[in-house]
Design an enzyme around this catalytic site. Structure first.
Site: not given
Ligand code: DQA
Length: 150
Positions: A100, A89, A109, A22, A79, A17, A102-104, A76, A82, A114, A9-10
């Site tokens: 796994e 599962d 954080r 990011y 959210a 964004r 993550h951009l950040s 990725n 978390h 997170r 998501p997002n």
């Molecule tokens: C994220 C980090 C997550 O905590 C956040 O909810 C995201 C992006 C990242 O790529 O840094 O949507 O996965």
């Protein structure tokens, strides 16, 4: 080798964004970065990109990857990383090699939520904090694990 890059998501408007968190690059930068890291070997990797804001669709895509015997997953989960026991599962039972990403740097954080990942224990490893390069490094790690190492 087919690797499925799954964004949760997002993550559909990367580059737009919150670029201060990011980054300014979108997923279109990924093939070039992979090529830079892997050189000629990049041509032996097919990247399939998928993004969804919904938890069920992410699970459906993981199941699809399992069904068609994709070689590995770069995930990725945004959210859902978390919060989603359902996603965890799915990774557990499908058993596909997954990295796994993550951009950040989620560990740096502010929000303590997170700092935890429900999916981490079902992944080979995790890469965070390098923007789109996190994905390219994950592809390189999967390539090393699946094609180079015996
Ligand atoms: C994220 C980090 C997550 O905590 C956040 O909810 C995201 C992006 C990242 O790529 O840094 O949507 O996965």
């Amino acid at each position: 080798m087919e690797l499925v890059v799954i964004n949760g998501p997002n993550l559909g408007f990367l580059g737009q964004r919150q670029p201060e968190i990011y980054g300014t690059e979108g997923m279109d930068a990924l093939p070039g970065l992979v090529e830079r890291l892997l050189g000629e070997d990049a041509g032996r990797i097919r990247l399939t990109l998928f993004q969804s804001n919904s938890e069920g669709a992410l699970i459906d895509r993981l199941e699809e990857a399992w069904k068609i015997k994709s070689d590995g997953i770069v995930l990725n989960a945004g959210a859902y990383t978390h919060t989603s026991l359902a996603l965890a599962d799915c990774l557990a039972w499908t058993g596909l090699p997954c990295v796994e990403v993550h951009l950040s740097n989620v560990h740096a954080r502010q929000s303590a939520m997170r700092h935890t990942s429900l999916i981490a224990r079902h992944c080979i490893g995790a890469i965070a904090g390098f923007g789109i390069m996190s994905y390219a490094l994950a592809v390189q790690a999967l390539w090393q694990r699946l094609a180079v190492q015996p």
